[in-house]
Design a protein around this motif. Structure first.
Motif, PDB file in Angstrom:
ATOM      1  N   VAL A  37      40.280  23.010  40.785  1.00 34.84           N
ATOM      2  CA  VAL A  37      40.677  24.421  40.879  1.00 34.84           C
ATOM      3  C   VAL A  37      40.913  24.725  42.353  1.00 34.84           C
ATOM      4  O   VAL A  37      40.017  24.545  43.186  1.00 34.84           O
ATOM      5  CB  VAL A  37      39.585  25.356  40.309  1.00 34.84           C
ATOM      6  CG1 VAL A  37      40.008  26.810  40.501  1.00 34.84           C
ATOM      7  CG2 VAL A  37      39.351  25.068  38.840  1.00 34.84           C
ATOM      8  N   ASP A  81      38.403  17.682  37.241  1.00 41.89           N
ATOM      9  CA  ASP A  81      38.905  19.044  37.094  1.00 41.89           C
ATOM     10  C   ASP A  81      39.060  19.638  38.500  1.00 41.89           C
ATOM     11  O   ASP A  81      38.114  19.608  39.290  1.00 41.89           O
ATOM     12  CB  ASP A  81      37.929  19.894  36.252  1.00 41.89           C
ATOM     13  CG  ASP A  81      38.450  21.310  36.052  1.00 41.89           C
ATOM     14  OD1 ASP A  81      39.687  21.480  35.942  1.00 41.89           O
ATOM     15  OD2 ASP A  81      37.634  22.248  36.034  1.00 41.89           O
ATOM     16  N   LYS A  86      34.952  31.141  37.242  1.00 40.03           N
ATOM     17  CA  LYS A  86      34.842  29.910  38.036  1.00 40.03           C
ATOM     18  C   LYS A  86      34.866  30.212  39.529  1.00 40.03           C
ATOM     19  O   LYS A  86      34.167  29.571  40.320  1.00 40.03           O
ATOM     20  CB  LYS A  86      35.974  28.947  37.667  1.00 40.03           C
ATOM     21  CG  LYS A  86      35.794  28.278  36.307  1.00 40.03           C
ATOM     22  CD  LYS A  86      36.893  27.271  36.050  1.00 40.03           C
ATOM     23  CE  LYS A  86      36.648  26.529  34.748  1.00 40.03           C
ATOM     24  NZ  LYS A  86      37.718  25.542  34.464  1.00 40.03           N
ATOM     25  N   GLN A  87      35.691  31.200  39.910  1.00 41.49           N
ATOM     26  CA  GLN A  87      35.732  31.586  41.324  1.00 41.49           C
ATOM     27  C   GLN A  87      34.396  32.185  41.759  1.00 41.49           C
ATOM     28  O   GLN A  87      33.899  31.915  42.856  1.00 41.49           O
ATOM     29  CB  GLN A  87      36.870  32.598  41.565  1.00 41.49           C
ATOM     30  CG  GLN A  87      38.264  32.001  41.449  1.00 41.49           C
ATOM     31  CD  GLN A  87      38.465  30.837  42.398  1.00 41.49           C
ATOM     32  OE1 GLN A  87      38.040  30.883  43.542  1.00 41.49           O
ATOM     33  NE2 GLN A  87      39.096  29.771  41.918  1.00 41.49           N
ATOM     34  N   ASP A 101      39.065  31.902  34.825  1.00 38.80           N
ATOM     35  CA  ASP A 101      39.360  31.601  36.237  1.00 38.80           C
ATOM     36  C   ASP A 101      38.514  32.466  37.168  1.00 38.80           C
ATOM     37  O   ASP A 101      38.008  32.000  38.187  1.00 38.80           O
ATOM     38  CB  ASP A 101      40.845  31.837  36.522  1.00 38.80           C
ATOM     39  CG  ASP A 101      41.718  30.768  35.867  1.00 38.80           C
ATOM     40  OD1 ASP A 101      41.167  29.716  35.499  1.00 38.80           O
ATOM     41  OD2 ASP A 101      42.931  31.006  35.725  1.00 38.80           O
ATOM     42  N   SER A 102      38.372  33.744  36.790  1.00 36.19           N
ATOM     43  CA  SER A 102      37.572  34.649  37.609  1.00 36.19           C
ATOM     44  C   SER A 102      36.110  34.200  37.661  1.00 36.19           C
ATOM     45  O   SER A 102      35.479  34.202  38.718  1.00 36.19           O
ATOM     46  CB  SER A 102      37.665  36.072  37.047  1.00 36.19           C
ATOM     47  OG  SER A 102      36.806  36.941  37.741  1.00 36.19           O
ATOM     48  N   ASN A 151      42.938  27.592  45.089  1.00 35.63           N
ATOM     49  CA  ASN A 151      43.733  28.786  45.353  1.00 35.63           C
ATOM     50  C   ASN A 151      43.375  29.290  46.749  1.00 35.63           C
ATOM     51  O   ASN A 151      42.731  28.590  47.538  1.00 35.63           O
ATOM     52  CB  ASN A 151      43.491  29.847  44.271  1.00 35.63           C
ATOM     53  CG  ASN A 151      42.022  30.144  44.073  1.00 35.63           C
ATOM     54  OD1 ASN A 151      41.263  30.199  45.046  1.00 35.63           O
ATOM     55  ND2 ASN A 151      41.586  30.293  42.845  1.00 35.63           N
ATOM     56  N   ASN A 211      42.489  33.198  29.929  1.00 34.64           N
ATOM     57  CA  ASN A 211      42.466  32.315  31.107  1.00 34.64           C
ATOM     58  C   ASN A 211      42.043  33.064  32.364  1.00 34.64           C
ATOM     59  O   ASN A 211      41.368  32.519  33.232  1.00 34.64           O
ATOM     60  CB  ASN A 211      43.851  31.699  31.305  1.00 34.64           C
ATOM     61  CG  ASN A 211      44.170  30.691  30.220  1.00 34.64           C
ATOM     62  OD1 ASN A 211      43.259  30.080  29.663  1.00 34.64           O
ATOM     63  ND2 ASN A 211      45.441  30.508  29.918  1.00 34.64           N
ATOM     64  N   SER A 212      42.466  34.340  32.450  1.00 28.44           N
ATOM     65  CA  SER A 212      42.133  35.104  33.654  1.00 28.44           C
ATOM     66  C   SER A 212      40.629  35.319  33.779  1.00 28.44           C
ATOM     67  O   SER A 212      40.070  35.249  34.876  1.00 28.44           O
ATOM     68  CB  SER A 212      42.861  36.453  33.621  1.00 28.44           C
ATOM     69  OG  SER A 212      42.461  37.207  32.495  1.00 28.44           O
TER      70      SER A 212
END
Length: 650
Positions: free
Chosen positions: A630, A628, A31-32, A28-29, A632, A24-25
């Motif tokens: 995301v 979806d 996608k960022q 997520d990275s 942060n 997952n990390s």
């Protein structure tokens, strides 16, 4: 032999050019990075990494990101990136179980790579073609391409690729029953992975070594290797490898008559494979459970699982697995006392199995003929073909006689089944009609709410434009007539009225944008973004990718309102400096993305669900779309996927 066939074919698909474990990390990275990256080439690279990280645990998402890679690479006319997307399509389609489609793409990709004389890409291409032929039970073609890949790997000193090909060749020897020779190949690969510390592929090769030991009846050694592979997959959270090890441990437990433990292992492996979505391993799991229940004389459960295995094997065109499922189902019907059905399934399975063996034999003889070109081999080939034809004629005669004998009984059986099926279909249609009426009512209710909201917006816009704006203009006119007094206060009042008129006009256009009435969604969204960019501090940009979109006005209005609400939310709450809006259209998929680099918010906090977000969700439900989010500290990204086919269902 039944157990072995499923195991070897499936594990080969996993040991390929891609050996990236999904976490997952990492996702997520990536996608960022996608949110902040501005270079199209680098964006393509990120799309490619997302394709590879999603490939085994979510192949459908992998396919969507590869669509983005393909579309962007074509837009910027980058040939190498477009070829990369072709290669990705072949791997994803094979994981999804559509091996013929994967092979067709690979053959086109191979021509392009051979034309460029790109040795580095030819190695994995030959390997993928070989594995695809193996999944389709074309062993001779599989060996031919695997040897080509191995030869190029050794010439270029590509050790990792050479190991992958050695493992595949070992699996072929395993299928042909030469377990000792297969084991010698596997051991070489194991030694290299132990030396380099490649745990992901080590877990996979442990699976193949365990299978070879099991076929040699060394069950303790087999169980030891399966357990070691399971421990690696559990520590690395590799669901694909974990499912294989669970399945093979279950086979050992089954042979030791520990049926409860075997059933638990098989069910856990099946559930993992359902989540992943890979069809060939899923077919193997249903076959394992069906075979176990057959052994336990639980004919109903055996029949259910074996029929699932048969259905999947036919969908993915795996003749070998189809033959195994048919033969096992014939045993189920025999236990149920349905001798005619049992014979019918056994006959189909046996004919299919004989066909596979004969095809392999012909291909091997043709290959030997090309290698040696001797008259003796030609005579032997002709003799073998004559014997095979004579046997086929005899078998055909027997089949005709048997078919004639069971024809009458079969007719009565088929008539009964057909009557039952018709009654079942009639009830099913009634249930579908009831469900369709309920859905139609829900859609009309939602549509009425949205239409009511649009009418209220129109009313407010007209009142602002015709009422408040007109009054302000009249006040301005009267004050202007007093300007001769040269009063600064009056000048300031007129300036304030001008600002108020501008704001009222902006609010009116925001409620009912004239561009949406006169033009299409893309032009209206572009105009909205430009207008908001001029009126607000953050930089607001809009980008459209893909083919021309022709949509119903109601659909365009709802999409426009979603974008409008998301941009306004970002302006109010995000404290961002940039807001990016993107619409892309490829095949039948519309993707809407609204991103900002603001402070983000906690998406799990129920307090953030306001009226605006509820309006967005109601419009998403109306469009039958997927959302979806995301969010942060680096910003917030909304992605909405709309399938045109679903819009046209009503």
């Amino acid at each position: 032999m039944k157990t072995k066939t499923h195991s070897v074919l499936t594990i080969l698909i996993l040991i390929s050019y891609w050996s990236i474990a999904q976490t997952n990390s990492i996702i997520d990275s990536l996608k960022q990075q996608l949110l902040i990256e501005t270079s199209s080439v680098k964006k393509c690279s990120i799309y490619n990494n997302l394709v590879r990280n999603y490939i085994h645990n979510s192949p459908k998402l992998s396919l969507q990101y590869n669509d983005s890679l393909s579309a962007l690479s074509m837009k910027i006319k980058h040939e190498e990136l477009h070829l990369l997307s072709m290669y990705n399509y072949s791997v994803v389609y094979r994981v999804l179980g559509d091996t013929p489609q994967a092979l067709s793409i690979l053959m086109d990709y191979k021509k392009a790579v051979e034309k460029k004389k790109d040795t580095g890409n030819l190695i994995p291409t030959y390997y993928q073609i070989g594995v695809s032929h193996m999944a389709l039970d074309n062993k001779v073609k599989a060996v031919d391409y695997l040897l080509k890949s191995l030869e190029l790997s050794e010439l270029t000193n590509a050790k990792d690729r050479a190991l992958i090909n050695l493992n595949a060749l070992g699996a072929i020897y395993d299928q042909m029953g030469q377990y000792e020779k297969a084991l010698s190949y596997y051991k070489k690969v194991e030694a290299s992975y132990l030396e380099t510390g490649n745990l992901h592929d080590l877990g996979l090769i442990y699976n193949n070594i365990g299978i070879a030991y099991k076929n040699l009846d060394s069950l303790n050694l087999a169980l030891n290797y399966f357990q070691k592979g399971y421990d690696i997959s559990k520590d690395g959270n590799d669901l694909t490898v974990k499912s294989f090890q669970l399945r093979n441990i279950g086979l050992i437990k089954q042979s030791e008559q520990k049926y409860n433990e075997a059933e638990q292992n098989f069910i856990e492996a099946l559930n993992i494979r359902k989540d992943i979505g890979e069809q060939l391993p899923l077919c193997g799991s249903y076959y394992d459970l069906g075979n176990l229940y057959l052994q336990l004389k639980n004919t109903e459960k055996a029949k259910f699982n074996l029929e699932k295995s048969l259905q999947i094997s036919r969908n993915i065109k795996s003749a070998n697995n189809e033959a195994l499922s048919l033969i096992a189902l014939s045993q189920v019907y025999e236990k149920l006392g349905n001798i005619n059905k049992a014979y019918e399934f056994y006959k189909m399975g046996k004919v299919l199995n004989d066909s596979l063996q004969n095809n392999d034999l012909k291909e091997k003889v043709n290959k030997l003929d090309k290698q040696y070109q001797t008259v003796k081999k030609d005579k032997e080939l002709a003799k073998q073909e004559l014997e095979i034809k004579e046997k086929e004629v005899q078998i055909q005669k027997k089949r005709t006689q048997i078919n004639y004998m069971i024809g009458v009984a079969g007719f009565l059986l088929v008539s009964s089944i057909l009557l039952w099926f018709l009654l079942k279909q009639r009830q099913k249609r009634k249930n579908q009609e009831i469900l369709a009426l309920k859905r139609e009512h829900q859609v009309k209710t939602l549509e009425s709410l949205i239409e009511g909201e649009e009418k209220e917006r129109l009313r407010l816009a007209k009142e602002l434009h015709d009422g408040v704006n007109g009054d302000l203009s009249a006040i301005k006119y009267k004050l202007t007539s007093l300007l001769e007094l040269n009063n600064n206060v009056i000048k300031e009042a007129i300036s304030m009225i001008d600002d108020s008129c501008t704001q009222v006009r902006a609010i009116s256009h925001n409620l009912v944008p004239p561009t949406l009435e006169s033009f299409n969604l893309i032009e209206a969204t572009d105009a909205f973004c430009q207008n908001m960019d001029e009126l607000s501090e953050p930089k607001i940009t809009f980008q459209f990718l893909g083919d021309t979109i022709n949509l119903d006005k109601k659909v365009e209005v709802n999409i426009y309102r979603i974008i409008q609400e998301l941009v306004n939310n970002s302006l109010k709450h995000a404290n961002s400096t940039e807001i990016n809006v993107q619409i892309s259209f490829h095949n039948t998929q519309i993707q809407i993305t609204v991103e900002d680099n603001g402070q983000g918010y906690n998406t799990t906090n129920s307090n953030v669900t306001g009226i605006g977000l509820k309006n967005i969700q109601s419009r998403i439900d109306y469009l039958k779309a997927e959302k979806d989010v995301v969010s942060n500290k680096n910003g917030t990204s909304y992605t909405i996927e709309i399938d045109i086919n679903k819009l046209n269902e009503d």
